[in-house]
Scaffold this motif. Structure first.
Motif, mmCIF file in Angstrom:
data_model
loop_
_atom_site.group_PDB
_atom_site.id
_atom_site.type_symbol
_atom_site.label_atom_id
_atom_site.label_comp_id
_atom_site.label_asym_id
_atom_site.label_seq_id
_atom_site.Cartn_x
_atom_site.Cartn_y
_atom_site.Cartn_z
ATOM 1 N N PHE A 4 -20.375 -17.533 -4.047
ATOM 2 C CA PHE A 4 -19.111 -17.054 -4.607
ATOM 3 C C PHE A 4 -19.313 -15.749 -5.387
ATOM 4 O O PHE A 4 -18.584 -14.771 -5.208
ATOM 5 N N PHE A 5 -20.395 -15.733 -6.202
ATOM 6 C CA PHE A 5 -20.676 -14.513 -6.975
ATOM 7 C C PHE A 5 -21.075 -13.361 -6.071
ATOM 8 O O PHE A 5 -20.713 -12.207 -6.300
ATOM 9 N N MET A 6 -21.845 -13.709 -5.039
ATOM 10 C CA MET A 6 -22.249 -12.645 -4.106
ATOM 11 C C MET A 6 -21.018 -12.038 -3.420
ATOM 12 O O MET A 6 -20.935 -10.825 -3.220
ATOM 13 N N ALA A 7 -20.077 -12.917 -3.076
ATOM 14 C CA ALA A 7 -18.855 -12.420 -2.428
ATOM 15 C C ALA A 7 -18.085 -11.505 -3.371
ATOM 16 O O ALA A 7 -17.619 -10.424 -2.986
ATOM 17 N N ILE A 8 -17.995 -11.966 -4.656
ATOM 18 C CA ILE A 8 -17.287 -11.116 -5.638
ATOM 19 C C ILE A 8 -18.022 -9.796 -5.824
ATOM 20 O O ILE A 8 -17.429 -8.717 -5.843
ATOM 21 N N GLY A 9 -19.354 -9.891 -5.935
ATOM 22 C CA GLY A 9 -20.150 -8.671 -6.115
ATOM 23 C C GLY A 9 -19.991 -7.729 -4.943
ATOM 24 O O GLY A 9 -19.814 -6.517 -5.103
ATOM 25 N N ALA A 10 -20.060 -8.300 -3.750
ATOM 26 C CA ALA A 10 -19.923 -7.467 -2.557
ATOM 27 C C ALA A 10 -18.553 -6.794 -2.520
ATOM 28 O O ALA A 10 -18.428 -5.604 -2.185
ATOM 29 N N GLN A 11 -17.543 -7.563 -2.897
ATOM 30 C CA GLN A 11 -16.193 -6.996 -2.907
ATOM 31 C C GLN A 11 -16.085 -5.860 -3.932
ATOM 32 O O GLN A 11 -15.491 -4.813 -3.670
ATOM 33 N N LEU A 12 -16.726 -6.096 -5.126
ATOM 34 C CA LEU A 12 -16.703 -5.055 -6.167
ATOM 35 C C LEU A 12 -17.408 -3.796 -5.676
ATOM 36 O O LEU A 12 -16.927 -2.673 -5.860
ATOM 37 N N VAL A 13 -18.579 -4.012 -5.055
ATOM 38 C CA VAL A 13 -19.321 -2.853 -4.533
ATOM 39 C C VAL A 13 -18.499 -2.134 -3.478
ATOM 40 O O VAL A 13 -18.397 -0.907 -3.458
ATOM 41 N N ARG A 14 -17.860 -2.931 -2.602
ATOM 42 C CA ARG A 14 -17.066 -2.309 -1.541
ATOM 43 C C ARG A 14 -15.918 -1.491 -2.112
ATOM 44 O O ARG A 14 -15.670 -0.351 -1.710
ATOM 45 N N LEU A 15 -15.233 -2.070 -3.095
ATOM 46 C CA LEU A 15 -14.116 -1.349 -3.706
ATOM 47 C C LEU A 15 -14.587 -0.091 -4.419
ATOM 48 O O LEU A 15 -13.947 0.954 -4.379
ATOM 49 N N ALA A 16 -15.780 -0.244 -5.098
ATOM 50 C CA ALA A 16 -16.308 0.910 -5.834
ATOM 51 C C ALA A 16 -16.671 2.035 -4.888
ATOM 52 O O ALA A 16 -16.447 3.207 -5.166
ATOM 53 N N LEU A 17 -17.231 1.667 -3.732
ATOM 54 C CA LEU A 17 -17.687 2.699 -2.800
ATOM 55 C C LEU A 17 -16.556 3.259 -1.941
ATOM 56 O O LEU A 17 -16.500 4.441 -1.658
ATOM 57 N N MET A 18 -15.647 2.421 -1.539
ATOM 58 C CA MET A 18 -14.657 2.851 -0.547
ATOM 59 C C MET A 18 -13.257 3.061 -1.110
ATOM 60 O O MET A 18 -12.376 3.574 -0.429
ATOM 61 N N GLY A 19 -13.031 2.708 -2.328
ATOM 62 C CA GLY A 19 -11.707 2.865 -2.896
ATOM 63 C C GLY A 19 -10.756 1.824 -2.341
ATOM 64 O O GLY A 19 -11.169 0.863 -1.686
ATOM 65 N N LEU A 20 -9.489 2.072 -2.584
ATOM 66 C CA LEU A 20 -8.500 1.075 -2.199
ATOM 67 C C LEU A 20 -8.060 1.210 -0.749
ATOM 68 O O LEU A 20 -7.391 0.346 -0.221
ATOM 69 N N GLY A 21 -8.451 2.336 -0.136
ATOM 70 C CA GLY A 21 -8.018 2.542 1.236
ATOM 71 C C GLY A 21 -6.579 3.030 1.282
ATOM 72 O O GLY A 21 -5.921 3.144 0.255
ATOM 73 N N ASP A 22 -6.151 3.350 2.467
ATOM 74 C CA ASP A 22 -4.793 3.863 2.617
ATOM 75 C C ASP A 22 -3.782 2.742 2.536
ATOM 76 O O ASP A 22 -3.986 1.664 3.101
ATOM 77 N N SER A 23 -2.756 3.021 1.830
ATOM 78 C CA SER A 23 -1.684 2.046 1.786
ATOM 79 C C SER A 23 -0.475 2.639 2.485
ATOM 80 O O SER A 23 -0.283 3.846 2.486
ATOM 81 N N SER A 24 0.290 1.858 3.099
ATOM 82 C CA SER A 24 1.469 2.369 3.784
ATOM 83 C C SER A 24 2.683 1.576 3.345
ATOM 84 O O SER A 24 2.592 0.398 3.017
ATOM 85 N N ILE A 25 3.775 2.290 3.313
ATOM 86 C CA ILE A 25 5.025 1.649 2.927
ATOM 87 C C ILE A 25 5.968 1.754 4.104
ATOM 88 O O ILE A 25 6.167 2.835 4.661
ATOM 89 N N SER A 26 6.487 0.670 4.508
ATOM 90 C CA SER A 26 7.457 0.731 5.590
ATOM 91 C C SER A 26 8.857 0.617 5.001
ATOM 92 O O SER A 26 9.091 -0.139 4.065
ATOM 93 N N MET A 27 9.740 1.433 5.525
ATOM 94 C CA MET A 27 11.102 1.442 5.009
ATOM 95 C C MET A 27 12.044 0.981 6.109
ATOM 96 O O MET A 27 11.990 1.481 7.225
#
Lengths: 104, 579
Positions: B41-64
């Motif tokens: 569980f901690f590894m998953a959280i850590g990996a997610q934190l590392v991923r977010l830190a390295l890659m940012g939030l990514g592109d978000s799109s809004i559909s209207m």
């Protein structure tokens, strides 16, 4: 083993706190970024309007009557010279011509 | 009861004994599983934190789900010196949500107070459709009008910020700039070029374009000077219209392109009125005697004649029921130079016939007069040629009748005549300083030199028809043209197009000026005549006198010093009196 579990629990709590504060900071930063972006967009819009207004005010159609009212006229070929000396000598010559015409 | 309790206790103890055995056996395993689970569980959280830190939030799109009108962010258009001609500004557009409109009649009546020309029927119909959630009411409102609508306090109305094209120069170079439609998309002129070549950005909202401005070859100062002089000429000669081009004879850059009556790009409908059509690139005309410039150049370039060759022009020419004669015949043989200076129709026709229809036609094609041409502002109105090109057509085309070309196309050919014989491609976009112009010879340099001499003589000599175009120090050369306009059943003698083709300075031409005056009247300023020598030539002279200094052309000092007309008042230090 109990120590490990306890430590893991502490790390979990710490991580949760760090994650929450990071998330909070991120949201704050996003708000600031969007505010700055809005400010930039507004400033760009204002600049565009000011540029258009400046160009509108500086259009030759408006400037020419104002310049003529001040006694100015379009530059003539007589006002161009190959060198400052040539220009000065011509101004002196025309200045004396003007003086003679006025009978000074 | 007591016993029962005691039995129960015993059973519990017995059960505890039985359960104690497996607990001690499975305890480490369960702990291990829990530890591994928590670790994963901690590894998953850590990996997610590392991923977010390295890659940012990514592109978000809004559909209207709502249908929103698309708009276009356009780059600015500036003149060759960076002065603004067209730009995008933010404007408000008013829309209605019919589902939220409570009282349709109130909305319509109150809006009509702000918009006098409101189409009430159409708006009532739109607002009646409750299934619609978006109806444009009025687009491109100024902040003041938007505030007035806002102050009405009507529910169901709202604003959307959009980009609108603004033209701060008003009518200045209006024909050339063209216009955009309600979505800010280029429809004609340079605005169309911006869409097709430079590129625009599709936006929703009021996001300005990031692209660098489109820099035209036009000089706002020169353009204004030309338009002002043409306006003055229209008053002086009571003309219906006027047009002029100022072109760099080496690069083909057009520094001014004026067509009066002018149009304001902010009001596109005005450009469609027949009298307001672009007379420079959007219309063709029989240009008359200015065309003799090409005829004489052809004859000299083909080595058929020299400027001194004598041609007997005393007899009128007849062919196919037409009689070709001179307006003021000298009744003696003329040299080719005199044919040019006196603008002899008979002489020009004879030179063309000496070459023959085919050679004359080939020459005009070589000079780019016969084939369609286009610029950044779109296609130039294609030349109108005779269906059959025989002897009579050859003779009339020699003096500019029977062929109709756009003035811009003719100016490009004329520029080649004076620039040493090099091909000129007209352009409205400023060429980069380091871009060389391909040298494609069209005529011989010697021919060009002879033509420059003839054109200069036509202005400098007393007998020349262009003597009123002279500007001290600028060595103007040129050719007049007074073309009768075609009408029902023939040509209209009193309705003419007066034109003057000029270039300066003729020892090394830099600029070509082509002035046209449409249907001038014989006024006091033109001694009661409609001849180009009395209206177009002096107008061209005034244009050159005014734009020469703006273009930085240094007058020859001998000529300039010989006619001092500038009075500098040393005492006031500020007054200049010019001629």
């Amino acid at each position: 083993m109990r120590f490990v579990i306890l430590a893991a629990l502490m790390v979990t709590l710490a991580s949760a706190f760090v994650l929450y504060s990071s998330n909070y900071d991120t949201r704050q930063l996003e708000v600031r970024v969007s505010e700055q972006e809005r400010a930039i967009e507004k400033a760009r819009g204002d600049i565009a309007v000011l540029k258009a207004e400046r160009a509108h005010l500086a259009r030759p159609e408006r400037i020419e009557p104002l310049a003529r009212a001040m006694g100015l006229a379009p530059a003539s070929e007589q006002q161009l010279a190959v060198s400052p000396d040539a220009a000065l000598s011509r101004v002196m010559a025309t200045g004396s011509t003007t003086s003679q015409k006025r009978g000074d | 009861m007591e016993r029962g309790a005691s039995n129960s206790h015993v059973e519990h103890e017995a059960a505890g004994e039985v359960a104690a055995e497996p607990r001690s056996a499975n305890g480490p395993l369960r702990t291990l599983i829990a530890t591994v689970g928590v670790a994963l569980f901690f590894m998953a959280i850590g990996a997610q934190l590392v991923r977010l830190a390295l890659m940012g939030l990514g592109d978000s799109s809004i559909s209207m789900s709502e249908t929103v009108a698309q708009s276009f962010a356009r780059p600015d258009i500036v003149d060759r010196n960076g002065r603004l001609l067209a730009t995008d500004v933010e404007a408000y557009s008013l829309f209605a949500d019919p589902a939220r409109v409570i009282d349709r009649d109130e909305v319509i009546e109150k809006l009509a107070l702000v918009f006098n020309d409101l189409d009430r029927t159409s708006l009532r119909k739109d607002l009646s459709d409750r299934t619609r959630r978006f109806v444009w009411v009025r687009r491109g409102l100024s902040p003041r009008v938007a505030q007035a609508v806002h102050d009405l306090g009507l529910p169901g109305l709202d604003f959307r910020r959009e980009l609108r094209r603004a033209y701060p120069g008003g009518k200045l170079a209006g024909h050339l700039i063209g216009y955009v439609n309600i979505d800010n998309k280029g429809v004609s002129g340079i605005e169309r070029y911006v869409d097709d070549v430079v590129g625009v950005e599709s936006v929703q909202g009021a996001t300005l374009a990031e692209r660098p401005p489109v820099r035209l070859s036009i000089d706002i100062g020169v353009q204004h000077a030309v338009e002002a002089e043409l306006q003055e000429a229209m008053k002086l000669y009571e003309a219906k219209g006027a047009a002029a081009i100022v072109m760099d004879v080496n690069s083909g850059e057009v520094l001014a392109s004026a067509s009066l009556p002018g149009v304001d790009p902010a009001f596109p409908n005005t450009s469609l009125e027949p009298g307001n059509l672009d007379k420079i690139a959007g219309s063709t005309f029989e240009l008359g005697s200015v065309f003799k410039t090409l005829t004489v150049a052809m004859a000299i370039d083909a080595a058929l004649v020299t400027p001194d060759t004598i041609v007997d022009v005393r007899k009128e020419l007849s062919a196919g029921g037409f009689t070709i004669k001179d307006l003021h015949p000298l009744r003696r043989p003329l040299s080719v130079a005199e044919i040019f200076l006196h603008s002899s129709n008979v002489g020009a026709a004879m030179l063309a016939m000496q070459a023959g229809p085919q050679r004359f036609r080939d020459f005009l094609r070589q000079m780019q007069v016969l084939d369609p041409m286009r610029t950044e502002a779109g296609p130039i109105a294609p030349p109108q040629l005779p269906q059959r090109w025989g002897d009579i057509e050859t003779m009339t085309i020699a003096y500019g009748h029977g062929i109709a070309v756009a003035p811009l196309q003719f100016a490009a050919a004329a520029a080649s005549v004076v620039n040493g014989g090099r091909k000129v491609t007209p352009t409205f976009v400023k060429r980069p300083a380091d871009s060389g112009v391909a040298v494609i010879p069209l005529i011989d340099t010697a021919t060009s030199a002879k033509m420059r001499d003839l054109m200069r003589r036509n202005v400098a000599e007393r007998v020349g028809t262009g003597k009123r175009a002279e500007v001290a120090g600028y060595q103007v050369g040129g050719k007049t043209g007074t073309a009768e306009m075609p009408g029902v059943g023939g040509y209209r003698e009193k309705s003419v197009i007066s034109s003057f083709l000029a270039a300066f300075p003729m020892d090394n031409p830099r600029y070509l000026v082509f002035v046209m005056i449409f249907e001038p009247q014989g006024t006091k300023a033109s001694s009661g005549e409609v001849l180009a020598s009395l209206n177009a030539a002096p107008t061209a002279g005034r244009v050159i006198g005014r734009v020469g200094p703006l273009l930085g052309i240094l007058p020859t000092q001998a000529a300039a010093a010989g006619a001092p007309s500038v009075a500098f008042d040393a005492r006031s230090g500020a007054k200049y009196e010019t001629r």
